[in-house]
Design a protein around this motif. Structure first.
Motif, PDB file in Angstrom:
ATOM      1  N   ALA A 102      13.903   1.600 -17.290  1.00 55.59           N
ATOM      2  CA  ALA A 102      14.055  -0.621 -17.666  1.00 55.59           C
ATOM      3  C   ALA A 102      15.113  -0.633 -16.763  1.00 55.59           C
ATOM      4  CB  ALA A 102      15.235  -0.326 -18.892  1.00 55.59           C
ATOM      5  N   ARG A 103      15.633   0.071 -15.501  1.00 50.33           N
ATOM      6  CA  ARG A 103      16.383  -0.141 -14.821  1.00 50.33           C
ATOM      7  C   ARG A 103      16.072  -0.695 -13.526  1.00 50.33           C
ATOM      8  NH1 ARG A 103      22.003   3.195 -13.267  1.00 50.33           N
ATOM      9  NH2 ARG A 103      22.467   0.629 -12.539  1.00 50.33           N
ATOM     10  N   THR A 104      14.621  -0.043 -13.404  1.00 49.54           N
ATOM     11  CA  THR A 104      14.003  -0.242 -11.915  1.00 49.54           C
ATOM     12  C   THR A 104      13.709  -1.630 -11.864  1.00 49.54           C
ATOM     13  OG1 THR A 104      12.602   2.255 -12.245  1.00 49.54           O
ATOM     14  CG2 THR A 104      11.642   0.238 -11.087  1.00 49.54           C
ATOM     15  N   PRO A 105      13.813  -2.860 -10.562  1.00 50.85           N
ATOM     16  CA  PRO A 105      14.026  -3.547 -10.459  1.00 50.85           C
ATOM     17  C   PRO A 105      12.737  -4.442 -10.424  1.00 50.85           C
ATOM     18  CG  PRO A 105      14.505  -2.664  -8.479  1.00 50.85           C
ATOM     19  CD  PRO A 105      14.296  -1.665  -9.873  1.00 50.85           C
ATOM     20  N   PRO A 106      12.614  -5.713 -10.606  1.00 46.58           N
ATOM     21  CA  PRO A 106      11.174  -6.310 -10.996  1.00 46.58           C
ATOM     22  C   PRO A 106      10.428  -5.487  -9.519  1.00 46.58           C
ATOM     23  CG  PRO A 106      12.626  -8.229 -11.393  1.00 46.58           C
ATOM     24  CD  PRO A 106      13.905  -6.206 -10.985  1.00 46.58           C
ATOM     25  N   THR A 107       9.107  -5.614  -9.108  1.00 50.04           N
ATOM     26  CA  THR A 107       8.462  -5.245  -8.317  1.00 50.04           C
ATOM     27  C   THR A 107       7.298  -5.563  -8.255  1.00 50.04           C
ATOM     28  OG1 THR A 107       9.175  -2.543  -8.934  1.00 50.04           O
ATOM     29  CG2 THR A 107       7.084  -2.980  -7.877  1.00 50.04           C
ATOM     30  N   LEU A 108       6.837  -5.993  -6.516  1.00 48.41           N
ATOM     31  CA  LEU A 108       5.638  -6.560  -6.097  1.00 48.41           C
ATOM     32  C   LEU A 108       4.425  -5.344  -5.813  1.00 48.41           C
ATOM     33  CD1 LEU A 108       4.207  -9.161  -5.546  1.00 48.41           C
ATOM     34  CD2 LEU A 108       4.988  -9.571  -3.204  1.00 48.41           C
ATOM     35  N   LEU A 109       3.823  -5.115  -5.534  1.00 52.51           N
ATOM     36  CA  LEU A 109       2.692  -3.819  -4.999  1.00 52.51           C
ATOM     37  C   LEU A 109       1.781  -4.786  -4.844  1.00 52.51           C
ATOM     38  CD1 LEU A 109       3.163  -1.881  -8.330  1.00 52.51           C
ATOM     39  CD2 LEU A 109       3.402  -1.042  -5.842  1.00 52.51           C
ATOM     40  N   ILE A 110       1.056  -4.516  -3.054  1.00 48.83           N
ATOM     41  CA  ILE A 110      -0.238  -5.191  -2.791  1.00 48.83           C
ATOM     42  C   ILE A 110      -0.352  -4.194  -2.462  1.00 48.83           C
ATOM     43  CG2 ILE A 110      -0.823  -6.021  -0.592  1.00 48.83           C
ATOM     44  CD1 ILE A 110       1.748  -7.586  -1.150  1.00 48.83           C
ATOM     45  N   HIS A 111      -2.206  -3.847  -2.612  1.00 50.47           N
ATOM     46  CA  HIS A 111      -3.012  -2.804  -2.301  1.00 50.47           C
ATOM     47  C   HIS A 111      -4.197  -3.575  -2.082  1.00 50.47           C
ATOM     48  CE1 HIS A 111      -1.862   2.405  -2.414  1.00 50.47           C
ATOM     49  NE2 HIS A 111      -3.148   1.358  -1.747  1.00 50.47           N
ATOM     50  N   SER A 112      -5.182  -2.455  -1.793  1.00 54.75           N
ATOM     51  CA  SER A 112      -6.486  -2.003  -0.888  1.00 54.75           C
ATOM     52  C   SER A 112      -7.828  -1.198  -1.796  1.00 54.75           C
ATOM     53  CB  SER A 112      -6.783  -2.844  -0.253  1.00 54.75           C
ATOM     54  OG  SER A 112      -6.716  -1.741   0.572  1.00 54.75           O
ATOM     55  N   LEU A 140      -6.966   6.112   2.573  1.00 59.62           N
ATOM     56  CA  LEU A 140      -5.044   6.777   3.279  1.00 59.62           C
ATOM     57  C   LEU A 140      -4.945   7.176   2.406  1.00 59.62           C
ATOM     58  CD1 LEU A 140      -4.685   8.684   6.129  1.00 59.62           C
ATOM     59  CD2 LEU A 140      -3.013   6.817   6.421  1.00 59.62           C
ATOM     60  N   VAL A 141      -4.349   5.949   1.682  1.00 55.53           N
ATOM     61  CA  VAL A 141      -3.114   6.014   0.856  1.00 55.53           C
ATOM     62  C   VAL A 141      -4.208   5.364  -0.720  1.00 55.53           C
ATOM     63  CG1 VAL A 141      -1.146   5.142  -0.959  1.00 55.53           C
ATOM     64  CG2 VAL A 141      -1.394   5.902   1.827  1.00 55.53           C
ATOM     65  N   PRO A 142      -4.503   6.377  -1.361  1.00 55.03           N
ATOM     66  CA  PRO A 142      -5.417   5.488  -2.329  1.00 55.03           C
ATOM     67  C   PRO A 142      -4.670   4.938  -3.579  1.00 55.03           C
ATOM     68  CG  PRO A 142      -5.847   8.014  -1.943  1.00 55.03           C
ATOM     69  CD  PRO A 142      -4.681   7.790  -1.785  1.00 55.03           C
ATOM     70  N   VAL A 143      -5.753   3.703  -3.395  1.00 49.58           N
ATOM     71  CA  VAL A 143      -4.789   2.860  -4.652  1.00 49.58           C
ATOM     72  C   VAL A 143      -4.272   3.019  -5.887  1.00 49.58           C
ATOM     73  CG1 VAL A 143      -7.422   1.579  -6.152  1.00 49.58           C
ATOM     74  CG2 VAL A 143      -5.349   0.360  -5.255  1.00 49.58           C
ATOM     75  N   GLU A 144      -4.908   3.999  -6.291  1.00 51.24           N
ATOM     76  CA  GLU A 144      -4.762   5.142  -7.903  1.00 51.24           C
ATOM     77  C   GLU A 144      -2.390   4.938  -7.761  1.00 51.24           C
ATOM     78  OE1 GLU A 144      -7.132   5.437  -6.489  1.00 51.24           O
ATOM     79  OE2 GLU A 144      -8.710   5.751  -8.091  1.00 51.24           O
ATOM     80  N   ASN A 145      -2.010   5.581  -5.975  1.00 55.24           N
ATOM     81  CA  ASN A 145      -0.524   5.264  -6.474  1.00 55.24           C
ATOM     82  C   ASN A 145       0.062   3.924  -6.607  1.00 55.24           C
ATOM     83  OD1 ASN A 145       0.506   7.423  -4.223  1.00 55.24           O
ATOM     84  ND2 ASN A 145      -1.628   6.825  -3.837  1.00 55.24           N
ATOM     85  N   SER A 146      -0.763   3.111  -6.417  1.00 60.35           N
ATOM     86  CA  SER A 146      -0.446   1.504  -7.140  1.00 60.35           C
ATOM     87  C   SER A 146      -0.177   1.390  -8.324  1.00 60.35           C
ATOM     88  CB  SER A 146      -0.580  -0.152  -6.459  1.00 60.35           C
ATOM     89  OG  SER A 146       0.242   0.271  -5.266  1.00 60.35           O
ATOM     90  N   TYR A 172       0.955  -0.999  -0.115  1.00 58.30           N
ATOM     91  CA  TYR A 172       0.050  -0.038  -0.390  1.00 58.30           C
ATOM     92  C   TYR A 172       0.841   1.339   0.025  1.00 58.30           C
ATOM     93  CZ  TYR A 172       0.337  -1.774   4.880  1.00 58.30           C
ATOM     94  OH  TYR A 172       1.041  -1.563   5.946  1.00 58.30           O
ATOM     95  N   PRO A 173       1.893   1.388  -1.216  1.00 64.99           N
ATOM     96  CA  PRO A 173       2.815   2.965  -0.991  1.00 64.99           C
ATOM     97  C   PRO A 173       1.881   3.783  -1.445  1.00 64.99           C
ATOM     98  CG  PRO A 173       2.806   1.289  -2.800  1.00 64.99           C
ATOM     99  CD  PRO A 173       1.805   0.488  -1.868  1.00 64.99           C
ATOM    100  N   VAL A 174       2.976   4.799  -1.117  1.00 66.69           N
ATOM    101  CA  VAL A 174       2.597   6.319  -1.671  1.00 66.69           C
ATOM    102  C   VAL A 174       3.369   6.177  -2.508  1.00 66.69           C
ATOM    103  CG1 VAL A 174       3.506   8.876  -0.946  1.00 66.69           C
ATOM    104  CG2 VAL A 174       1.872   7.077   0.810  1.00 66.69           C
ATOM    105  N   ILE A 175       3.380   6.899  -3.544  1.00 66.22           N
ATOM    106  CA  ILE A 175       4.108   6.896  -4.866  1.00 66.22           C
ATOM    107  C   ILE A 175       4.214   7.786  -5.070  1.00 66.22           C
ATOM    108  CG2 ILE A 175       3.946   5.895  -7.429  1.00 66.22           C
ATOM    109  CD1 ILE A 175       4.728   3.685  -5.382  1.00 66.22           C
ATOM    110  N   THR A 176       3.040   8.646  -5.651  1.00 67.75           N
ATOM    111  CA  THR A 176       2.988  10.395  -6.649  1.00 67.75           C
ATOM    112  C   THR A 176       3.145  11.112  -5.016  1.00 67.75           C
ATOM    113  OG1 THR A 176       2.404  11.785  -8.281  1.00 67.75           O
ATOM    114  CG2 THR A 176       0.839  10.070  -6.868  1.00 67.75           C
TER     115      THR A 176
END
Length: 302
Positions: A228-238, A243-249, A189-193
């Motif tokens: 392209a150098r960003t590493p493989p990523t797993l995202l988990i959100h609801s 609080l942190v909108p799912v649109e971030n993920s 459930y990350p803050v992204i933007t």
């Protein structure tokens, strides 16, 4: 009850997999450390399970289970809106779970709003460099070092995944020669933007101040820094995260897809914000099992 829950209950009752030691990130003093934090926040303190007013960044080490060592390491960034660290639920508990999978875990205690950007970025990149430079000592492979973070800690982990070459993230010593690029990322459930209306304004204000420049907002909107150098990523959100909108993920996943970065996203209907490893969150409570499958599919655990 799922097997991972049974394992955690066993570990909690026996005291197994307790942290091994605490490592100071900046023994000679952190770069750009302010003698008087902004604003004055008082001494570092533990408030329940939360750590506030961090001034001495550290790594707490949780060794992998000896019988299932995977030579994989994960640096964990607890959440707390860049105002405090949820050190137990989004640090210690994750570390115990990862350790039970054979992963060596490191819980990062990083600087917060009293310092602001770039202090947290310096701390997480320093942690990656330190673990990579001492990989043999910890029994891990230097190309199997990942980051994990929740909420604002997810923003910090994503910052490490995208801004690992940022000059502002360097420490000004010989360790800067070691790569700070993580090999994978797990974002809860990350803050992204940092851009309205999707941004979590509390995290943005704590990290960037009340009136950041447009350039700084863009830089720290990490979906705009994916390459392209960003590493493989797993995202988990609801979906019901209020609080942190799912649109971030979603934004981050779309950026990863455009850059052809391997990514997987698990979106749950229920779970709210800060689900961590709590039971009773519907299907969202099963995320550790699914994350374990992701780690195994990427050959990061046996």
């Amino acid at each position: 009850m799922r097997s991972w829950r049974l394992a955690l209950l066993f570990l909690a009752s026996t005291g197994a997999l307790a942290q091994d030691k605490v490592v100071t990130l900046w023994p000679d003093g952190a770069p750009d450390a302010r003698p008087q934090p902004r604003p004055p926040a008082g001494p570092e303190r533990l408030d329940g399970e939360q750590i506030r007013n961090v001034s001495q960044p550290t790594l707490t080490v949780y060794p992998a289970s000896l019988d299932r060592a995977a030579r994989t390491a994960v640096i964990i960034c607890p959440g707390g809106g860049y105002e405090f660290l949820s050190f137990t639920r989004e640090g210690h508990q994750y570390a115990q779970w990862l350790s039970s999978l054979g992963v060596t875990a490191f819980v990062l205690k990083y600087r917060l709003s009293g310092y602001g950007h770039p202090a947290p970025l310096q701390d997480v990149l320093r942690a990656i460099r330190l673990v990579r430079s001492q990989a043999a000592q910890y029994g891990v492979a230097p190309d199997r070092i990942g980051v994990m973070g929740s909420s604002a800690g997810g923003h910090l982990a994503a910052s490490a995944a995208t801004l690992f070459d940022q000059p502002a993230g360097r420490g000004g010593d010989a360790l800067d020669a070691v790569s700070a690029r993580p090999d994978f990322a797990m974002l809860m459930y990350p803050v992204i933007t940092m851009e309205a209306p999707v941004a979590h304004l509390g995290s943005r204000n704590a990290l960037l101040g009340a009136a950041p420049s447009a350039q700084l907002v863009q830089l720290m909107s990490v979906e705009q820094q994916v390459t392209a150098r960003t590493p493989p990523t797993l995202l988990i959100h609801s979906q019901d995260d209020g609080l942190v909108p799912v649109e971030n993920s979603i934004r981050y996943y779309q950026a990863l897809t455009r850059a052809h970065v391997p990514a997987e996203m698990m979106l749950f209907e229920h779970g709210g914000h800060g689900m961590a490893m709590r039971a009773g969150q519907g299907t969202a409570s099963n995320w550790p099992q699914r994350a374990e499958e992701w780690l195994r599919d990427r050959k990061l655990i046996p």
